[in-house]
Design a protein around this motif. Structure first.
Motif, PDB file in Angstrom:
ATOM      1  N   ASN A 155      63.585  55.874  48.396  1.00 17.43           N
ATOM      2  CA  ASN A 155      62.646  55.353  47.408  1.00 17.43           C
ATOM      3  C   ASN A 155      61.255  55.254  48.024  1.00 17.43           C
ATOM      4  OD1 ASN A 155      61.205  54.043  45.450  1.00 17.43           O
ATOM      5  ND2 ASN A 155      62.381  52.146  45.509  1.00 17.43           N
ATOM      6  N   ASN A 156      60.431  56.268  47.801  1.00 16.46           N
ATOM      7  CA  ASN A 156      59.056  56.249  48.307  1.00 16.46           C
ATOM      8  C   ASN A 156      58.047  56.007  47.192  1.00 16.46           C
ATOM      9  OD1 ASN A 156      59.408  58.757  47.109  1.00 16.46           O
ATOM     10  ND2 ASN A 156      58.225  59.869  48.647  1.00 16.46           N
ATOM     11  N   LEU A 157      58.506  55.398  46.096  1.00 19.61           N
ATOM     12  CA  LEU A 157      57.563  54.981  45.051  1.00 19.61           C
ATOM     13  C   LEU A 157      56.649  53.908  45.618  1.00 19.61           C
ATOM     14  CD1 LEU A 157      60.109  54.777  42.096  1.00 19.61           C
ATOM     15  CD2 LEU A 157      58.162  56.340  42.209  1.00 19.61           C
ATOM     16  N   PRO A 158      55.343  53.961  45.349  1.00 21.88           N
ATOM     17  CA  PRO A 158      54.415  53.007  45.954  1.00 21.88           C
ATOM     18  C   PRO A 158      54.423  51.623  45.313  1.00 21.88           C
ATOM     19  CG  PRO A 158      53.229  54.537  44.561  1.00 21.88           C
ATOM     20  CD  PRO A 158      54.646  55.021  44.605  1.00 21.88           C
ATOM     21  N   GLY A 159      55.052  51.489  44.152  1.00 30.67           N
ATOM     22  CA  GLY A 159      55.050  50.207  43.462  1.00 30.67           C
ATOM     23  C   GLY A 159      56.439  49.770  43.051  1.00 30.67           C
ATOM     24  N   THR A 160      56.477  48.844  42.102  1.00 34.54           N
ATOM     25  CA  THR A 160      57.727  48.310  41.585  1.00 34.54           C
ATOM     26  C   THR A 160      57.810  48.586  40.093  1.00 34.54           C
ATOM     27  OG1 THR A 160      56.784  46.148  41.009  1.00 34.54           O
ATOM     28  CG2 THR A 160      57.573  46.438  43.277  1.00 34.54           C
ATOM     29  N   ARG A 161      58.910  48.141  39.472  1.00 40.79           N
ATOM     30  CA  ARG A 161      59.047  48.330  38.021  1.00 40.79           C
ATOM     31  C   ARG A 161      57.953  47.601  37.255  1.00 40.79           C
ATOM     32  NH1 ARG A 161      64.699  48.495  39.107  1.00 40.79           N
ATOM     33  NH2 ARG A 161      64.747  46.227  39.311  1.00 40.79           N
ATOM     34  N   ARG A 162      57.375  46.594  37.873  1.00 42.44           N
ATOM     35  CA  ARG A 162      56.320  45.840  37.177  1.00 42.44           C
ATOM     36  C   ARG A 162      54.996  46.602  37.113  1.00 42.44           C
ATOM     37  NH1 ARG A 162      58.456  41.194  40.351  1.00 42.44           N
ATOM     38  NH2 ARG A 162      59.527  39.796  38.902  1.00 42.44           N
ATOM     39  N   PHE A 163      54.741  47.452  38.140  1.00 44.27           N
ATOM     40  CA  PHE A 163      53.441  48.137  38.201  1.00 44.27           C
ATOM     41  C   PHE A 163      53.539  49.260  39.215  1.00 44.27           C
ATOM     42  CE2 PHE A 163      49.098  48.591  39.967  1.00 44.27           C
ATOM     43  CZ  PHE A 163      48.369  48.770  38.798  1.00 44.27           C
ATOM     44  N   CYS A 164      53.383  50.496  38.753  1.00 43.43           N
ATOM     45  CA  CYS A 164      53.513  51.631  39.680  1.00 43.43           C
ATOM     46  C   CYS A 164      52.739  52.846  39.181  1.00 43.43           C
ATOM     47  CB  CYS A 164      54.990  51.986  39.882  1.00 43.43           C
ATOM     48  SG  CYS A 164      55.272  53.154  41.238  1.00 43.43           S
ATOM     49  N   PRO A 165      51.407  52.813  39.234  1.00 41.24           N
ATOM     50  CA  PRO A 165      50.635  54.022  38.919  1.00 41.24           C
ATOM     51  C   PRO A 165      50.844  55.077  39.997  1.00 41.24           C
ATOM     52  CG  PRO A 165      49.196  52.286  39.742  1.00 41.24           C
ATOM     53  CD  PRO A 165      50.556  51.677  39.609  1.00 41.24           C
ATOM     54  N   LEU A 166      50.735  56.345  39.609  1.00 38.11           N
ATOM     55  CA  LEU A 166      50.928  57.451  40.543  1.00 38.11           C
ATOM     56  C   LEU A 166      49.719  58.378  40.505  1.00 38.11           C
ATOM     57  CD1 LEU A 166      54.670  58.317  39.748  1.00 38.11           C
ATOM     58  CD2 LEU A 166      53.784  56.919  41.631  1.00 38.11           C
ATOM     59  N   VAL A 167      49.526  59.106  41.593  1.00 37.58           N
ATOM     60  CA  VAL A 167      48.379  60.016  41.724  1.00 37.58           C
ATOM     61  C   VAL A 167      48.877  61.378  42.193  1.00 37.58           C
ATOM     62  CG1 VAL A 167      46.212  60.465  42.941  1.00 37.58           C
ATOM     63  CG2 VAL A 167      46.790  58.125  42.231  1.00 37.58           C
ATOM     64  N   ARG A 168      48.509  62.417  41.458  1.00 42.13           N
ATOM     65  CA  ARG A 168      48.883  63.786  41.823  1.00 42.13           C
ATOM     66  C   ARG A 168      47.941  64.323  42.905  1.00 42.13           C
ATOM     67  NH1 ARG A 168      47.122  66.678  38.041  1.00 42.13           N
ATOM     68  NH2 ARG A 168      46.233  64.987  36.798  1.00 42.13           N
ATOM     69  N   ARG A 169      48.468  65.190  43.728  1.00 42.41           N
ATOM     70  CA  ARG A 169      47.612  65.885  44.681  1.00 42.41           C
ATOM     71  C   ARG A 169      46.845  66.983  43.954  1.00 42.41           C
ATOM     72  NH1 ARG A 169      47.686  64.956  49.906  1.00 42.41           N
ATOM     73  NH2 ARG A 169      49.324  63.635  50.774  1.00 42.41           N
ATOM     74  N   THR A 170      45.558  67.054  44.179  1.00 37.62           N
ATOM     75  CA  THR A 170      44.724  68.103  43.592  1.00 37.62           C
ATOM     76  C   THR A 170      43.859  68.691  44.702  1.00 37.62           C
ATOM     77  OG1 THR A 170      42.873  66.596  43.095  1.00 37.62           O
ATOM     78  CG2 THR A 170      44.602  66.822  41.404  1.00 37.62           C
ATOM     79  N   PRO A 171      43.321  69.890  44.498  1.00 37.38           N
ATOM     80  CA  PRO A 171      42.433  70.465  45.524  1.00 37.38           C
ATOM     81  C   PRO A 171      41.265  69.541  45.869  1.00 37.38           C
ATOM     82  CG  PRO A 171      43.072  72.143  43.941  1.00 37.38           C
ATOM     83  CD  PRO A 171      43.591  70.846  43.399  1.00 37.38           C
ATOM     84  N   GLU A 172      40.713  68.862  44.855  1.00 34.89           N
ATOM     85  CA  GLU A 172      39.572  67.981  45.115  1.00 34.89           C
ATOM     86  C   GLU A 172      39.974  66.791  45.985  1.00 34.89           C
ATOM     87  OE1 GLU A 172      36.196  65.364  42.712  1.00 34.89           O
ATOM     88  OE2 GLU A 172      37.456  66.783  41.621  1.00 34.89           O
ATOM     89  N   LEU A 173      41.114  66.184  45.672  1.00 35.01           N
ATOM     90  CA  LEU A 173      41.563  65.051  46.480  1.00 35.01           C
ATOM     91  C   LEU A 173      41.924  65.488  47.893  1.00 35.01           C
ATOM     92  CD1 LEU A 173      43.674  62.981  43.927  1.00 35.01           C
ATOM     93  CD2 LEU A 173      41.580  62.262  45.087  1.00 35.01           C
ATOM     94  N   ASP A 174      42.593  66.620  48.017  1.00 37.10           N
ATOM     95  CA  ASP A 174      42.943  67.104  49.356  1.00 37.10           C
ATOM     96  C   ASP A 174      41.684  67.400  50.172  1.00 37.10           C
ATOM     97  OD1 ASP A 174      45.669  66.879  48.992  1.00 37.10           O
ATOM     98  OD2 ASP A 174      45.946  68.946  48.335  1.00 37.10           O
TER      99      ASP A 174
END
Length: 503
Positions: A155-174
């Motif tokens: 389980n490498n989710l950064p949050g919990t069931r209460r709050f867990c926004p996610l961020v995709r990898r993009t060329p700009e972020l990389d």
């Protein structure tokens, strides 16, 4: 073919999450980038649509579309939760039973039980190599995480069931990650005299405080801006708690006689009012008051949990701070606290140099149109899904369940924006302030040596006049504040200014 107003750029068939949203009529904000199978073999993708050739088409079954989504699009918690609530659990059980050791089946099984907080009628999985829930090559997440022996996943989710926004990898972020902006900032500080670093840090704090107020349309008195600057400077020193956020809310508001401190007890919204009826015309509807305690527990859990994970601090700061402002937990002060949270995360991670905060509100103010567009990008997706009615007190009452819209969202666009702002502070604001102070000190020393002995406040005033008039002393300044300078001395002062500031 379109999904929530998003039209395919060329003929094709929605696949993955797009297909699942359409097939099951899911009332969710769709992921910012969807996927479709094009009719031609060399399709063109856009920021909103990934177009794949016909050979990539998934099996039309539920399992086929789910596995395709995980493979090509990563995890979308909001879509998956809405889907799991609609389908029969028998379908998930069947998927796992058919391929009990399959990588995608195990991830789907884990995500179902994690999101639904339920246990399926399945025996624990066989001992096979564990796989991460999130693919770190697709989305920002730790490489590993706690092992779920039942599912054989980590389980490498950064949050919990209460709050867990996610961020995709993009060329700009990389690209921004590879810039190693934290190291660049330390390089600037490392070659700068300590006294100048201290002065730069103090000025940048005040500039960030002022900019944060200006973003909200306020121009506070100096003492209030200084107090909030001190709060920004102390970001990261304490653990994040709801009580700490309430304390900061009181600091940022100042006079709280007409503002309820703490979590809202009524609805919340941002927008305009109808001129005739004074009814709300929302551009954003905040989370319901009754959902705030759980959501804010999630925010605090996310902030603390990610401190122990190897997730990029700027990405974490974006997800946390924008998630906070979408929830809008307080009656007032949310915007400035949203930006304070950026400082908190970066300071806790040791991302910025010691005793120096990146003035991220300054580039946000410079990019105010883009900032507002980023803020509204998710709100605009949520608003059509919120059922509400105006109250007698001119507020809004939300009539449907909306809490999941604030727990789970894609914060990629927000992370790209914040990273661009951090890059500006490191490559422009920080070195610019250091260069200015070094030039100022040289100018002050040379004026004292070659022109006249002046107190520091007079040098500061002289520098201000010269900067405002592009390196020349105005007629007004020569006839009033600096009338004691001879024409020859004025010429020397202007020459020294050009020499030091390269104007």
């Amino acid at each position: 073919m379109n999904i929530r107003g998003r039209v395919l750029p060329e003929p094709g068939t929605p696949a993955g999450y797009a297909a699942l949203i359409l097939r099951h009529d899911l009332r969710v904000p769709p992921p910012p980038r969807l996927t479709a199978i094009a009719e031609r073999h060399r399709p063109s993708s856009t920021r909103e649509w990934r177009m794949l050739p016909p050979g990539r088409a998934p099996d039309e079954s539920l399992q086929g579309q789910l596995e395709f989504a995980l493979k090509w699009e990563g995890v979308s918690l909001g879509v998956l939760l809405a889907l799991f609530r609609k389908i029969d659990t028998v379908e998930v059980v069947r998927m796992v039973c058919e391929t009990p050791t399959g990588v995608y089946a195990r991830r789907i099984w884990f995500l179902y039980e994690w999101l639904m907080d339920a246990r399926l009628d399945l025996p624990d999985g066989d001992k096979v190599k564990a796989v991460p829930v999130l693919n770190p090559k697709q989305q920002f997440a730790p490489e590993s995480g706690p092992l779920s022996r039942r599912h054989r996943v980590r389980n490498n989710l950064p949050g919990t069931r209460r709050f867990c926004p996610l961020v995709r990898r993009t060329p700009e972020l990389d690209r921004h990650v590879e810039m190693r902006l934290d190291e660049k900032a330390r390089e600037v500080i490392g070659r700068t005299r300590p006294d100048i670093v201290g002065r730069a840090a103090a000025f940048l704090l005040l500039e960030d405080s002022r900019a944060s107020f200006q973003i909200e349309g306020e121009r506070p008195p100096q003492d209030r801006a200084l107090r909030w600057g001190q709060a920004i400077g102390a970001a990261g020193l304490r653990d994040l708690t709801l009580d700490e956020l309430v304390r900061l809310q009181k600091t940022v508001i100042g006079d709280s006689r007409f503002v309820q401190l703490g979590l809202r007890t009524e609805g919340g919204w941002i927008g305009e009012r109808d001129r005739q009826t004074q009814d709300p015309i929302p551009a954003h509807v905040s989370a319901r008051a009754r959902d705030l305690p759980e959501l804010m527990k999630g925010v605090v859990e996310y902030a603390r949990g990610t401190e122990e994970m190897s997730v990029d601090p700027v990405v974490v700061a974006a997800a946390l701070s924008f998630g906070f402002v979408y929830i809008h937990p307080f009656e007032d002060g949310n915007g400035r606290l949203h930006r304070w949270l950026v400082h908190h995360v970066l300071a806790r991670a040791g991302y910025n140099p010691p005793n120096l905060m990146f003035p991220v509100s300054v580039p946000m103010l410079r990019r105010i149109a883009e900032y507002r567009e980023v803020l509204s990008s998710y709100s605009a997706q949520v608003l059509p899904l919120v059922e509400w009615r105006p109250t007698r007190r001119g507020n809004v009452e939300v009539l449907n369940e909306t809490v999941d819209y604030y727990r789970f969202f894609d914060a990629t666009e927000q992370a790209e924006f914040l990273y661009a702002c951090v890059a500006e502070t490191v490559t422009r604001d920080l070195p610019g302030e250091v260069e200015y102070l070094e030039a100022y000190d040289d100018f002050s020393r040379l004026v004292q040596q070659q022109v006249a002995d002046m107190p520091e406040r007079t040098i500061a005033l002289l520098t201000t006049f010269l900067r405002q008039n592009r390196g020349t002393l105005s007629k007004r300044a020569r006839s009033r504040e600096f009338r004691r300078l001879s024409p020859d001395e004025v010429g020397r002062v202007e020459g020294l200014y050009a020499q030091c500031f390269r104007s």
